[in-house]
Design a protein around this motif. Structure first.
Motif, PDB file in Angstrom:
ATOM      1  N   ARG A 134      58.833 -21.383 -31.736  1.00 20.86           N
ATOM      2  CA  ARG A 134      59.979 -22.073 -31.492  1.00 20.86           C
ATOM      3  C   ARG A 134      61.145 -21.616 -32.305  1.00 20.86           C
ATOM      4  N   PRO A 135      62.292 -21.268 -31.840  1.00 19.04           N
ATOM      5  CA  PRO A 135      63.464 -20.844 -32.746  1.00 19.04           C
ATOM      6  C   PRO A 135      63.659 -22.033 -33.764  1.00 19.04           C
ATOM      7  N   ARG A 136      63.922 -21.693 -35.082  1.00 21.29           N
ATOM      8  CA  ARG A 136      64.260 -22.629 -36.198  1.00 21.29           C
ATOM      9  C   ARG A 136      65.484 -23.212 -35.950  1.00 21.29           C
ATOM     10  N   THR A 137      65.683 -24.533 -36.201  1.00 23.14           N
ATOM     11  CA  THR A 137      66.844 -25.049 -36.237  1.00 23.14           C
ATOM     12  C   THR A 137      66.973 -25.878 -37.860  1.00 23.14           C
ATOM     13  N   GLU A 138      66.025 -25.942 -38.549  1.00 18.64           N
ATOM     14  CA  GLU A 138      65.898 -26.688 -39.656  1.00 18.64           C
ATOM     15  C   GLU A 138      66.997 -26.173 -40.840  1.00 18.64           C
ATOM     16  N   ASP A 139      67.186 -24.682 -40.723  1.00 16.42           N
ATOM     17  CA  ASP A 139      68.129 -24.255 -41.906  1.00 16.42           C
ATOM     18  C   ASP A 139      69.530 -24.101 -41.234  1.00 16.42           C
ATOM     19  N   ALA A 140      69.864 -24.882 -40.324  1.00 14.71           N
ATOM     20  CA  ALA A 140      71.251 -24.785 -39.830  1.00 14.71           C
ATOM     21  C   ALA A 140      72.258 -25.455 -40.880  1.00 14.71           C
ATOM     22  N   ARG A 141      73.143 -24.907 -41.028  1.00 18.07           N
ATOM     23  CA  ARG A 141      74.275 -25.633 -41.894  1.00 18.07           C
ATOM     24  C   ARG A 141      75.573 -25.161 -41.383  1.00 18.07           C
ATOM     25  N   GLY A 142      76.588 -26.149 -41.397  1.00 18.57           N
ATOM     26  CA  GLY A 142      77.907 -25.763 -40.720  1.00 18.57           C
ATOM     27  C   GLY A 142      78.562 -26.776 -40.098  1.00 18.57           C
ATOM     28  N   THR A 143      79.979 -26.546 -39.766  1.00 19.76           N
ATOM     29  CA  THR A 143      80.581 -27.620 -39.023  1.00 19.76           C
ATOM     30  C   THR A 143      80.682 -27.140 -37.586  1.00 19.76           C
ATOM     31  N   ILE A 144      80.374 -28.195 -36.666  1.00 19.49           N
ATOM     32  CA  ILE A 144      80.381 -28.120 -35.175  1.00 19.49           C
ATOM     33  C   ILE A 144      81.328 -29.067 -34.717  1.00 19.49           C
ATOM     34  N   GLY A 145      82.336 -28.637 -33.772  1.00 15.32           N
ATOM     35  CA  GLY A 145      83.195 -29.538 -33.157  1.00 15.32           C
ATOM     36  C   GLY A 145      82.728 -30.100 -31.750  1.00 15.32           C
ATOM     37  N   VAL A 146      83.094 -31.145 -31.394  1.00 15.93           N
ATOM     38  CA  VAL A 146      82.601 -31.989 -30.266  1.00 15.93           C
ATOM     39  C   VAL A 146      83.822 -32.598 -29.359  1.00 15.93           C
ATOM     40  N   VAL A 147      83.805 -32.095 -28.165  1.00 15.83           N
ATOM     41  CA  VAL A 147      85.019 -32.748 -27.353  1.00 15.83           C
ATOM     42  C   VAL A 147      84.115 -33.213 -26.232  1.00 15.83           C
ATOM     43  N   LEU A 148      84.546 -34.644 -26.100  1.00 11.46           N
ATOM     44  CA  LEU A 148      83.740 -35.388 -24.942  1.00 11.46           C
ATOM     45  C   LEU A 148      84.766 -36.501 -24.412  1.00 11.46           C
ATOM     46  N   PRO A 149      84.400 -37.077 -23.131  1.00  9.36           N
ATOM     47  CA  PRO A 149      85.043 -38.246 -22.681  1.00  9.36           C
ATOM     48  C   PRO A 149      84.724 -39.496 -23.252  1.00  9.36           C
ATOM     49  N   LEU A 150      84.935 -40.007 -24.186  1.00 11.76           N
ATOM     50  CA  LEU A 150      84.257 -41.193 -24.864  1.00 11.76           C
ATOM     51  C   LEU A 150      85.199 -42.653 -24.737  1.00 11.76           C
ATOM     52  N   SER A 151      86.033 -42.302 -23.735  1.00  9.58           N
ATOM     53  CA  SER A 151      86.644 -43.528 -23.360  1.00  9.58           C
ATOM     54  C   SER A 151      87.134 -43.182 -21.924  1.00  9.58           C
ATOM     55  N   GLY A 152      87.622 -44.116 -21.031  1.00  6.35           N
ATOM     56  CA  GLY A 152      88.331 -43.990 -19.666  1.00  6.35           C
ATOM     57  C   GLY A 152      87.087 -44.203 -18.682  1.00  6.35           C
ATOM     58  N   ASP A 153      87.314 -43.465 -17.616  1.00  2.00           N
ATOM     59  CA  ASP A 153      86.288 -43.564 -16.675  1.00  2.00           C
ATOM     60  C   ASP A 153      85.196 -42.969 -16.913  1.00  2.00           C
ATOM     61  N   PHE A 154      85.056 -41.877 -17.552  1.00  2.00           N
ATOM     62  CA  PHE A 154      83.742 -41.253 -17.780  1.00  2.00           C
ATOM     63  C   PHE A 154      83.130 -41.285 -19.164  1.00  2.00           C
ATOM     64  N   ALA A 155      83.502 -42.466 -19.831  1.00  2.00           N
ATOM     65  CA  ALA A 155      82.955 -42.677 -20.911  1.00  2.00           C
ATOM     66  C   ALA A 155      81.480 -42.574 -21.285  1.00  2.00           C
ATOM     67  N   ALA A 156      80.805 -43.376 -19.921  1.00  2.00           N
ATOM     68  CA  ALA A 156      79.266 -43.384 -19.930  1.00  2.00           C
ATOM     69  C   ALA A 156      78.766 -42.041 -19.911  1.00  2.00           C
ATOM     70  N   TYR A 157      79.194 -41.091 -19.495  1.00  2.00           N
ATOM     71  CA  TYR A 157      78.634 -39.902 -19.751  1.00  2.00           C
ATOM     72  C   TYR A 157      78.959 -39.053 -20.815  1.00  2.00           C
ATOM     73  N   GLY A 158      80.138 -39.384 -21.339  1.00  2.00           N
ATOM     74  CA  GLY A 158      80.320 -38.939 -22.807  1.00  2.00           C
ATOM     75  C   GLY A 158      79.411 -39.306 -23.714  1.00  2.00           C
ATOM     76  N   GLU A 159      79.179 -40.616 -23.510  1.00  2.00           N
ATOM     77  CA  GLU A 159      78.122 -41.587 -24.914  1.00  2.00           C
ATOM     78  C   GLU A 159      77.115 -40.905 -24.722  1.00  2.00           C
ATOM     79  N   GLU A 160      76.532 -40.929 -23.460  1.00  2.00           N
ATOM     80  CA  GLU A 160      75.203 -40.248 -23.261  1.00  2.00           C
ATOM     81  C   GLU A 160      75.100 -38.847 -23.924  1.00  2.00           C
ATOM     82  N   SER A 161      75.835 -37.886 -23.687  1.00  2.00           N
ATOM     83  CA  SER A 161      76.201 -36.603 -24.243  1.00  2.00           C
ATOM     84  C   SER A 161      76.256 -36.691 -25.661  1.00  2.00           C
ATOM     85  N   LEU A 162      76.903 -37.395 -26.056  1.00  2.00           N
ATOM     86  CA  LEU A 162      76.961 -37.575 -27.519  1.00  2.00           C
ATOM     87  C   LEU A 162      75.684 -38.099 -28.249  1.00  2.00           C
TER      88      LEU A 162
END
Length: 559
Positions: A134-162
């Motif tokens: 499997r490809p390694r992910t253990e050595d990963a380091r850095g900053t990643i952004g996340v943009v999701l619908p965490l409120s409003g009508d689609f919040a449930a999908y955003g929370e699951e994705s988060l």
């Protein structure tokens, strides 16, 4: 052709004799008219005619245009080896700057089509990848952004994705985490406030997540991307999920030059955008794997579709039709029904020859029905013989009478509650021995309970199967259950895989935006909780979903 080429040669020769200006203008105008007529002739001619023309012309005009047209047609048909041979001919015959420019465009197109063909070929079943390192992910380091619908009508999908993103980033367990999580676009929100609905401890990691709430709004999603992109340490952004906010976010990401990995099914999202990627399993992926199974395993040749009169139903019918004809199959029946219907007899009967009947044929069907009703008083063996004989009797014109079940498989793109009503109707109308195909909407235990023998053997495609025994899935499901004390869904699983795609790039030392972008484009046969993913050169992921078969009270994996 011979007359036009002769006329063209005469016009060219006349223009060389240093005519006066007025004559030169007339000659150029006439030459352009001849060239236009030749161009129309080339585009209208059949391919064998073009081959013959090319043999006749040698290097004379319009040999270059004909050679280019033959290349174009072979590329349109996906005949890449033939296109390569024709390109060599076109290279020899292209004379003008315009023809040489068209040649370069066609050469580039062939390269792209080869890349796409290789990408499509790199989609083995997930089980075939179990033994691969499997490809390694253990050595990963850095900053990643996340943009999701965490409120409003689609919040449930955003929370699951988060949750899927947090699990992949491994931000839980024993101490503090460096997570910059902001809900409701509130820059003062703390990590604890952001994760309060999840009620989770977190641990230190080399990954920093910066989370923004899109509220399901395209404008907010775009603004969140622009804000995140101003952080020079940020190398990629995950999300959003739904079409409009994903399109707006992709446009903003392209402008800012930051890779955006959208959790969307919108296939046009990466078009003309070198920094936009789309990873979620599409309906096209689901349909393609079903049709391939029908051809390769069920050995089907004739196909039918029964679909609801909705945008989804019509879209799935189109995808199915295209997939079948691309593989060389025959579509022999298509019927639709009102999405609010509870009686599907009319739509089913339309597929099997009841739509257009003469009075004489209706009379013959009534007589057959009388025989079948009378046969019920006989012993089972005699009843079966009489029924078989009754169905063998032709109509008044010698043609077969309905039901005419001339298809091997039937695709029904609808939800499980509708399938539970449709499947018994198929059996009632003597549609037996036909393979049933369905999308992930069929995955409901209630269908197994209600449909029972009527859906036995049906084959279903799904982006995610939590009961899979494959280690990629088992580890994700167990990790999710242990962390969140609940069952994961498709949104969590696809966000988990998308996050791992980015982490693989960071672990491999691609620590800037361009490095991550190039690494994502180079992804082939990536194994994850949602099956196998290969990235096309245009930033669109192709997925191989799971294949399941209805067996008793279970959905059993076929891969």
């Amino acid at each position: 052709l011979e007359a036009l080429t002769t006329l063209r040669a005469l016009l060219v020769e006349a223009s060389r004799d240093d005519p006066d200006r007025a004559t030169a203008v007339r000659l150029r105008s006439r030459l352009q008219a001849v060239d236009d007529e030749l161009d129309q002739l080339v585009r209208r001619a059949a391919t064998p005619e073009l081959d013959e023309m090319l043999d006749t012309l040698g290097r004379r005009v319009p040999a270059g245009a004909i050679a280019l047209e033959l290349v174009r047609r072979s590329l349109d048909a996906g005949q890449l080896e033939l296109a390569e041979r024709r390109l060599r001919t076109a290279e020899r015959l292209a004379r003008t700057d315009l023809e040489r420019a068209e040649l370069r465009v066609l050469q580039e197109r062939r390269v792209r089509l080869i890349e796409v063909a290789r990408a499509d070929a790199a989609l083995p079943p997930l089980r075939e990848l179990v033994g691969r390192p499997r490809p390694r992910t253990e050595d990963a380091r850095g900053t990643i952004g996340v943009v999701l619908p965490l409120s409003g009508d689609f919040a449930a999908y955003g929370e699951e994705s988060l949750r899927g993103i947090l699990l992949a980033a491994d931000l839980f367990a024993d101490s503090e985490a460096e997570v910059d999580a902001i809900r409701g676009n509130d820059p003062d929100a703390s990590v604890e406030q952001a994760l309060e609905p999840l009620d989770l401890p977190v641990r230190r990691s080399e990954i920093r997540l910066v989370v923004r709430d899109s509220e399901g709004d395209p404008a907010r999603a775009a603004e969140a991307v622009r804000e995140l992109a101003r952080d020079p340490e940020l190398v990629a952004i995950l999300g959003p999920i739904f079409s409009q906010e994903s399109l707006a976010a992709a446009a903003a990401a392209e402008e800012a030059g930051v890779p955006l990995v959208a959790l969307s099914t919108r296939e046009d999202l990466p078009e003309e955008r070198s920094h936009a990627f789309r990873t979620r399993t599409t309906p096209k992926d689901e349909v393609a794997v079903l049709v391939d199974h029908a051809f390769d395993v069920l050995e089907a040749e004739r196909f039918a579709v029964l679909y609801p009169q909705t945008r989804y139903g019509r879209g799935m019918r189109k995808l199915y039709w295209e997939a079948v004809t691309t593989r060389g199959g025959r579509m022999v029946a298509a019927s639709s029904y009102d999405p609010e219907a509870v009686d599907f007899a009319g739509a089913i009967r339309d597929m099997i020859g009841y739509r257009f009947l003469s009075n004489a044929e209706r009379q013959a069907l009534e007589e057959r029905s009388e025989i079948l009703r009378a046969s019920r008083r006989l012993e089972p063996e005699a009843q079966a013989l009489l029924r078989a004989a009754a169905y063998e009797v032709p109509g008044p014109e010698g043609d077969p009478l309905p039901p005419i079940v001339d298809f091997d498989v039937l695709f029904v793109p609808d939800a499980a509650d509708k399938i539970a009503l449709i499947a018994p109707g198929l059996a009632f109308h003597e549609i037996n021995g036909v393979g049933l195909l369905g999308p992930s909407d069929w995955l409901d235990d209630e269908l197994l309970r209600v449909g029972r023998r009527h859906v036995a053997g049906a084959v279903i495609s799904s982006p995610f199967h939590a009961e899979s025994d494959l280690p990629f899935v088992v580890e994700f499901v167990e990790g999710y259950r242990n962390t969140f004390a609940s069952e994961p869904d498709m949104y969590a699983a696809e966000a988990f895989d998308a996050t791992n795609l980015v982490l693989v790039q960071l672990s491999a030392g691609r620590d800037d935006r361009e490095g991550v972008r190039e690494g994502l484009l180079d992804t082939r046969a990536f194994a994850g909780a949602t099956g196998v993913l290969t990235m096309h050169p245009n930033g669109n992921a192709r997925r191989r979903p799971f294949l399941l078969r209805v067996s008793g009270r279970r959905f059993l994996p076929l891969d």
